[in-house]
Write an enzyme that holds these catalytic residues in place. Structure first.
Site, mmCIF file in Angstrom:
data_model
loop_
_atom_site.group_PDB
_atom_site.id
_atom_site.type_symbol
_atom_site.label_atom_id
_atom_site.label_comp_id
_atom_site.label_asym_id
_atom_site.label_seq_id
_atom_site.Cartn_x
_atom_site.Cartn_y
_atom_site.Cartn_z
ATOM 1 C CG ASP A 57 4.380 8.425 -5.999
ATOM 2 O OD1 ASP A 57 5.572 8.050 -5.935
ATOM 3 O OD2 ASP A 57 3.521 8.112 -5.152
ATOM 4 C CB THR A 106 3.942 1.812 -2.576
ATOM 5 O OG1 THR A 106 3.561 3.067 -2.056
ATOM 6 C CG2 THR A 106 4.950 2.027 -3.671
ATOM 7 C CB THR A 107 -0.755 2.761 -0.079
ATOM 8 O OG1 THR A 107 0.197 3.819 0.026
ATOM 9 C CG2 THR A 107 -1.514 2.636 1.201
ATOM 10 C CG ASP A 156 5.371 7.248 -1.202
ATOM 11 O OD1 ASP A 156 4.656 7.136 -2.202
ATOM 12 O OD2 ASP A 156 6.473 6.697 -1.089
HETATM 13 N N1 LIG Z 1 -11.289 11.221 -6.407
HETATM 14 C C1 LIG Z 1 -11.084 9.946 -6.071
HETATM 15 N N2 LIG Z 1 -12.080 9.180 -5.618
HETATM 16 C C2 LIG Z 1 -11.880 7.912 -5.260
HETATM 17 N N3 LIG Z 1 -10.706 7.301 -5.283
HETATM 18 C C3 LIG Z 1 -9.667 7.993 -5.731
HETATM 19 C C4 LIG Z 1 -9.787 9.354 -6.142
HETATM 20 N N4 LIG Z 1 -8.557 9.781 -6.514
HETATM 21 C C5 LIG Z 1 -7.717 8.735 -6.349
HETATM 22 N N5 LIG Z 1 -8.369 7.649 -5.887
HETATM 23 C C6 LIG Z 1 -7.842 6.311 -5.571
HETATM 24 O O1 LIG Z 1 -6.873 6.374 -4.554
HETATM 25 C C7 LIG Z 1 -6.009 5.254 -4.674
HETATM 26 C C8 LIG Z 1 -4.573 5.681 -4.603
HETATM 27 O O2 LIG Z 1 -4.303 6.161 -3.320
HETATM 28 P P1 LIG Z 1 -2.826 6.449 -2.828
HETATM 29 O O3 LIG Z 1 -2.129 7.258 -3.842
HETATM 30 O O4 LIG Z 1 -2.947 6.969 -1.449
HETATM 31 O O5 LIG Z 1 -2.193 5.022 -2.720
HETATM 32 P P2 LIG Z 1 -1.241 4.226 -3.693
HETATM 33 O O6 LIG Z 1 -1.185 4.873 -5.029
HETATM 34 O O7 LIG Z 1 -1.664 2.815 -3.641
HETATM 35 O O8 LIG Z 1 0.154 4.276 -2.958
HETATM 36 P P3 LIG Z 1 1.317 5.401 -2.967
HETATM 37 O O9 LIG Z 1 0.786 6.589 -3.704
HETATM 38 O O10 LIG Z 1 1.531 5.642 -1.527
HETATM 39 O O11 LIG Z 1 2.449 4.758 -3.656
HETATM 40 C C9 LIG Z 1 -6.304 4.614 -6.019
HETATM 41 O O12 LIG Z 1 -7.023 3.438 -5.843
HETATM 42 C C10 LIG Z 1 -7.134 5.681 -6.729
HETATM 43 O O13 LIG Z 1 -8.046 5.129 -7.636
HETATM 44 MG MG LIG Z 2 -0.635 6.935 -5.282
#
Ligand SMILES: Nc1ncnc2c1ncn2[C@@H]1O[C@H](COP(=O)(O)OP(=O)(O)OP(=O)(O)O)[C@@H](O)[C@H]1O
Ligand SMILES: [Mg+2]
Length: 553
Positions: A397, A101-102, A68
């Site tokens: 989340d 957030t990332t 996260d």
């Molecule tokens: N099966 C998938 N294939 C490709 N991308 C995906 C898949 N599932 C999720 N994603 C992508 O992963 C990203 C989210 O990743 P992640 O949850 O690690 O980061 P975040 O939501 O930005 O931050 P955080 O969850 O740490 O607050 C999004 O851009 C989402 O579209």
């Molecule tokens: Mg996320």
């Protein structure tokens, strides 16, 4: 880096305190950008389902394992002021949207990266800032236009959104099951507000207990307290519970001043103790007279009071959190009472069942079948403390994204598709702008591509071919072409069922732009000297003398 300046007469003029540091212009901008970029670089590898987790160890040796973004930055104990602004980005993103957030931090870092290149090509930061703001407004407009409207009351899309948010977490394996619970929980607490819905994530209580597996996580229609029943002589289960909610202690309060009582004979001692006992008995009588058979108290309960309550067959749970008491009041329809004298049967709350159950090694109290059916608790289970901690963050989340789509029922597909589409359209928009501003808008468009690029890299794939293929597909009108990292293919992300709330994406653009433009606007960093630890200055520690760590970079 001087703190003094030579006056016309050749005498140095000291403006700042000795030990202060100062950097100006390009140098200041460069250091700030570098610091912020390092932070973005750190979280990059944790983006997406194939992203890695971080293990963070704090100064007490406590370990946190997470992917996260906000938690990583929170635990990193960042010192540099510009780097701290990246933490602010993550916090704003977390508070406003709950997820993304990332991504927000990565985009801020990339916007600064591109800005640095432009500054080197002699574009003034003010022009870049203006260009970024224009690009951000346009990007929000485009996102709004391409978003897919959904029905917020059907569980279908909210569930997919919850699953996407959990796909990139430790709990991914159980995301199907957990997403169902999360959607049920949010739909249970959502309320109609005009023609829209409102849902408060805080209305869903989340409790965690290590043990069993994450698959044993349950949604409870009611409130779960991480407390046991106060006395072993009390019943462990009461149906049709009439609940007194108290925020006064059931103890004989100590006087605020020192009092001395002279006792001269054993009779006097007896009388003194008897009086205390009578006072406590009276408390219990008042409770029982109101008709209550359950007491939930925010403060302590004396052993003797517990004993008397037990004798009357009343259940009591003590030292409940204030926030729990508020939830209990809402759930059971009871009133929190401060003074026992004024308590009546009207103040009591109702629940069909109050019961103590053993969960793992501990006992917890379940209050089910509440008057207000909107009270729900998610009880998270998992192999170890660290797993339940990370599961709690992931469930948070997921609750947030479901809330997001219930409140603003629009979604976009994920996997970098919306970033690529917005990037493509921004590049077109840039063509309509004059000279240097055009460069800034183009830079913004390129910065957004960091999302699909990072997702691809984290999946161990080569971004060059994939990104150019994706660009071409978008050019052909495939709005939702993105990278599905589980099979490593560029494809239509709506077919992969990877959806995210529009509001998360919009917030990413807003917070990323704000943070990067704020850093670009700084051309002078003046840092007070480091505070000397001993001897403590007059006025105690933390007195005047600047901020620790400010002069350290
Ligand atoms: N099966 C998938 N294939 C490709 N991308 C995906 C898949 N599932 C999720 N994603 C992508 O992963 C990203 C989210 O990743 P992640 O949850 O690690 O980061 P975040 O939501 O930005 O931050 P955080 O969850 O740490 O607050 C999004 O851009 C989402 O579209
Ligand atoms: Mg996320």
């Amino acid at each position: 880096m001087s703190v003094s300046q030579q006056s016309a007469g050749g005498v140095p003029v000291l403006v700042l305190k000795e030990g202060s540091s100062r950097s100006k212009g390009r140098e200041a901008l460069h250091t700030n950008i570098e610091a912020a970029r390092i932070v973005a670089e750190t979280v990059k590898s944790s983006l997406g389902p194939k992203g890695m987790d971080k293990m963070l160890v704090d100064s007490f040796g406590d370990v946190t394992i997470t992917s996260d973004g906000r938690t990583i930055l929170d635990e990193m104990d960042i010192q540099h002021p510009a780097a701290k602004m990246m933490l602010e980005v993550a916090k704003t993103q977390d508070n406003e949207a709950g997820d993304g957030t990332t991504t927000a931090v990565i985009i801020s870092g990339e916007l600064l990266n591109k800005a640095q290149e432009l500054v080197e090509r002699s574009v003034h930061p003010t022009i870049i800032i203006d260009g970024y703001k224009k690009a951000s407004d346009k990007a929000l407009e485009i996102l709004e236009k391409i978003a897919i409207p959904i029905d917020p009351t059907s569980a279908d899309y909210p569930k997919k959104v919850a699953m996407t948010s959990m796909a990139s977490k430790l709990v991914a394996e159980h995301r199907d099951y957990l997403a169902d619970l999360v959607v049920k929980a949010i739909l249970a607490v959502a309320e109609k507000d005009g023609d829209k819905y409102k849902a408060d994530v805080d209305d869903v209580k989340v409790e965690k207990k290590p043990g069993e597996s994450t698959a044993e996580t349950k949604l409870i229609q009611g409130i779960v307290l991480d407390k046991e029943i106060a006395h072993s002589g009390m019943p462990k289960r009461i149906e049709k519970a009439k609940i007194a909610l108290l925020d006064c202690p059931l103890e004989i309060e100590k006087t605020e001043f020192d009092a001395k009582i002279n006792i001269e004979s054993p009779e006097q001692m007896d009388a003194f103790l008897k009086q205390e006992e009578d006072m406590m008995r009276e408390m219990v009588d008042k409770i029982s007279k109101s008709g209550a058979n359950v007491v939930l108290c925010e403060k302590g309960i004396d052993d003797m009071v517990q004993h008397f309550l037990a004798r009357k067959g009343i259940i009591a749970v003590r030292r409940n959190k204030k926030s729990d008491m508020e939830k209990l009041a809402k759930a059971t329809g009871g009133k929190i009472v401060t003074n026992l004298d004024s308590m009546t049967s009207e103040d009591l709350g109702y629940a069909a069942l109050v019961e103590e159950r053993k969960i793992g090694d501990d006992k917890m109290t379940f209050i089910e079948g509440c008057k207000h059916p909107k009270a729900v608790t998610i009880l998270i289970r998992g192999g170890t403390q660290r797993i339940v901690d990370e599961a709690e963050r992931s469930v948070h989340d997921a609750l947030c994204v479901v809330r997001d789509v219930v409140e603003e029922p629009k979604i976009v597909a994920g996997g970098g598709a919306p970033e690529l589409e917005v990037s493509r359209m921004l590049k077109k928009y840039a063509e309509t702008l004059p000279g240097r501003e055009q460069l800034a808008v183009k830079a913004f468009a390129e910065a957004l591509e960091a999302v699909p690029i990072t997702l691809t890299e984290n999946a161990g794939l080569d971004p060059i071919d994939i990104i150019s293929d994706l660009r071409a597909r978008h050019e052909k009108g495939e709005t939702w072409a993105g990278i599905e990292v589980n099979n490593g293919k560029a494809q239509d992300m709506t077919r992969a069922g990877v959806y995210e709330p529009l509001s998360v994406k919009k917030q990413i653009v807003k917070s990323g732009t704000e943070a990067s433009t704020m850093i670009l606007k700084i051309d002078d960093v003046i840092a007070a000297g480091k505070m000397k630890a001993p001897p403590t200055p007059p006025g105690g520690p933390g007195g005047p003398g600047g901020y620790p760590g400010m002069g350290e970079y």
